[in-house]
Scaffold this motif. Structure first.
Motif, PDB file in Angstrom:
ATOM      1  N   PHE A  45       8.270  -2.151 -10.091  1.00  0.00           N
ATOM      2  CA  PHE A  45       7.335  -1.180 -10.672  1.00  0.00           C
ATOM      3  C   PHE A  45       7.123  -1.445 -12.158  1.00  0.00           C
ATOM      4  O   PHE A  45       6.012  -1.283 -12.672  1.00  0.00           O
ATOM      5  N   LEU A  46       8.168  -1.862 -12.846  1.00  0.00           N
ATOM      6  CA  LEU A  46       8.014  -2.203 -14.257  1.00  0.00           C
ATOM      7  C   LEU A  46       7.048  -3.364 -14.435  1.00  0.00           C
ATOM      8  O   LEU A  46       6.347  -3.453 -15.453  1.00  0.00           O
ATOM      9  N   GLU A  47       6.981  -4.235 -13.441  1.00  0.00           N
ATOM     10  CA  GLU A  47       6.091  -5.391 -13.517  1.00  0.00           C
ATOM     11  C   GLU A  47       4.669  -5.052 -13.082  1.00  0.00           C
ATOM     12  O   GLU A  47       3.711  -5.291 -13.819  1.00  0.00           O
ATOM     13  N   VAL A  48       4.515  -4.468 -11.892  1.00  0.00           N
ATOM     14  CA  VAL A  48       3.160  -4.287 -11.358  1.00  0.00           C
ATOM     15  C   VAL A  48       2.411  -3.158 -12.051  1.00  0.00           C
ATOM     16  O   VAL A  48       1.172  -3.125 -12.024  1.00  0.00           O
ATOM     17  N   TRP A  49       3.125  -2.234 -12.671  1.00  0.00           N
ATOM     18  CA  TRP A  49       2.462  -1.140 -13.384  1.00  0.00           C
ATOM     19  C   TRP A  49       2.232  -1.449 -14.856  1.00  0.00           C
ATOM     20  O   TRP A  49       1.689  -0.631 -15.586  1.00  0.00           O
ATOM     21  N   SER A  50       2.648  -2.616 -15.321  1.00  0.00           N
ATOM     22  CA  SER A  50       2.419  -3.027 -16.699  1.00  0.00           C
ATOM     23  C   SER A  50       1.228  -3.982 -16.756  1.00  0.00           C
ATOM     24  O   SER A  50       1.041  -4.806 -15.863  1.00  0.00           O
ATOM     25  N   THR A  51       0.460  -3.869 -17.801  1.00  0.00           N
ATOM     26  CA  THR A  51      -0.678  -4.772 -17.961  1.00  0.00           C
ATOM     27  C   THR A  51      -0.322  -5.996 -18.778  1.00  0.00           C
ATOM     28  O   THR A  51      -1.097  -6.945 -18.848  1.00  0.00           O
ATOM     29  N   SER A  52       0.873  -5.998 -19.404  1.00  0.00           N
ATOM     30  CA  SER A  52       1.303  -7.116 -20.226  1.00  0.00           C
ATOM     31  C   SER A  52       2.825  -7.146 -20.268  1.00  0.00           C
ATOM     32  O   SER A  52       3.477  -6.098 -20.224  1.00  0.00           O
ATOM     33  N   SER A  53       3.374  -8.341 -20.405  1.00  0.00           N
ATOM     34  CA  SER A  53       4.821  -8.464 -20.541  1.00  0.00           C
ATOM     35  C   SER A  53       5.320  -7.852 -21.846  1.00  0.00           C
ATOM     36  O   SER A  53       6.508  -7.573 -21.998  1.00  0.00           O
ATOM     37  N   ARG A  54       4.405  -7.610 -22.798  1.00  0.00           N
ATOM     38  CA  ARG A  54       4.773  -7.001 -24.077  1.00  0.00           C
ATOM     39  C   ARG A  54       4.923  -5.490 -23.989  1.00  0.00           C
ATOM     40  O   ARG A  54       5.474  -4.865 -24.893  1.00  0.00           O
ATOM     41  N   THR A  55       4.429  -4.877 -22.912  1.00  0.00           N
ATOM     42  CA  THR A  55       4.472  -3.425 -22.793  1.00  0.00           C
ATOM     43  C   THR A  55       5.906  -2.924 -22.812  1.00  0.00           C
ATOM     44  O   THR A  55       6.233  -1.947 -23.504  1.00  0.00           O
TER      45      THR A  55
END
Length: 292
Positions: A178-188
């Motif tokens: 969820f941390l990956e697919v709900w983020s728009t960037s790895s910087r989030t």
């Protein structure tokens, strides 16, 4: 814990029945309480809270069952109901002697904030909701293959046993998804924050599942009773969410109107973790809300 909200002190605060909430506290002035979402902790407010604290007392607790807060065993159906979790937040406000306070929640915290607004309208001066629809409406708008986006809701709604075992055996993969697919960037969500979120979730599988299970059971009953009684949120409400209406085929703003008397509804181009991706926008909207 090595990561903290700049300028804030962390305290453990007793709220009810032996439950203590871990909370970051800072600033001075009219009170704002910020509630985190899944799969996060109060650290999700690290970019927003310091600016709010320039003119407000800001309290960012870990919800019951999350982070460093108490994780009571779900021995009763309502142990993790949003009604019980909302009462925790009012208990927290009592400790700080907040007669009235603004309440802003994201994701799971938004469901708690919504319930607090219905159950304690005399205490909540302003209500901010980030990226949900009300619990009852959540289940009503999910249908067909579009419901796959919320597969975790159905998994954690199952009777005790299997969900906890499945998630615990692959906790980092599950919560990390969820941390990956709900983020728009790895910087989030930087690596050190991600690691803290995963550590916190790894230690809270049973209580997180219990929180979600309540959303498929007792929380629905509470929402339906309020809807049937015509109860509405009477304080100013600001809702900010992704364009779930377009994605799932419903009018999100229209879904909120029957629950409110003073609604401002916004969609955002930011992803689900909007307070971490677009903190300036979220801070501005919160400050606008508390001035209404």
């Amino acid at each position: 814990m090595g990561i903290s909200i700049p300028g804030f002190e962390t305290r453990s605060i007793g709220v009810a029945d032996g439950v203590e909430l871990n909370a970051a506290v800072g600033g001075e002035g009219p009170a704002i309480v910020l509630l985190h979402g899944f799969p996060e902790t109060h650290l999700m407010w690290r970019h927003v809270a310091p600016t709010l604290a320039e003119h407000h007392t800001v309290v960012c607790p870990d919800l019951r069952g999350y982070g460093a807060s108490s994780k009571p065993e779900a021995v009763a159906e309502d142990t993790y109901s949003k009604r019980t979790m909302a009462a925790d937040i009012v208990g927290l406000a009592d400790v700080f002697e907040f007669d009235r306070f603004a309440l802003v929640g994201h994701d799971r915290g938004a469901h708690v904030a919504f319930r607090a607004g219905l159950d304690h309208p005399n205490r909540i001066s302003h209500l901010g909701i980030l990226d949900i629809v009300p619990t009852l409406d959540t289940w009503n708008v999910l249908h067909g293959v579009t419901a796959a986006v919320a597969f975790h809701l159905y998994l954690m709604a199952q009777p005790p046993g299997l969900p906890e075992q499945m998630i615990a055996r692959s906790a980092d993969a599950f919560f990390g998804h969820f941390l990956e697919v709900w983020s728009t960037s790895s910087r989030t969500i930087p690596a050190e924050v991600r690691a803290e979120y995963l550590r916190a979730c790894r230690d809270a599988v049973a209580s997180i599942v219990a929180d979600y299970r309540a959303t498929a059971t007792v929380d629905i009953e509470h929402d339906q009773a309020d809807l049937d009684a015509g109860n509405r949120l009477t304080m100013p409400v600001t809702v900010v969410q992704q364009d779930w209406g377009r994605q799932l085929g419903f009018d999100a703003a229209a879904t909120w109107r029957p629950w409110t008397t003073d609604l401002q509804h916004f969609t955002t181009q930011a992803g689900h973790f909007m307070a971490e991706e677009a903190p300036e926008d979220i801070t501005t909207l919160i400050l606008s809300l508390v001035k209404r």
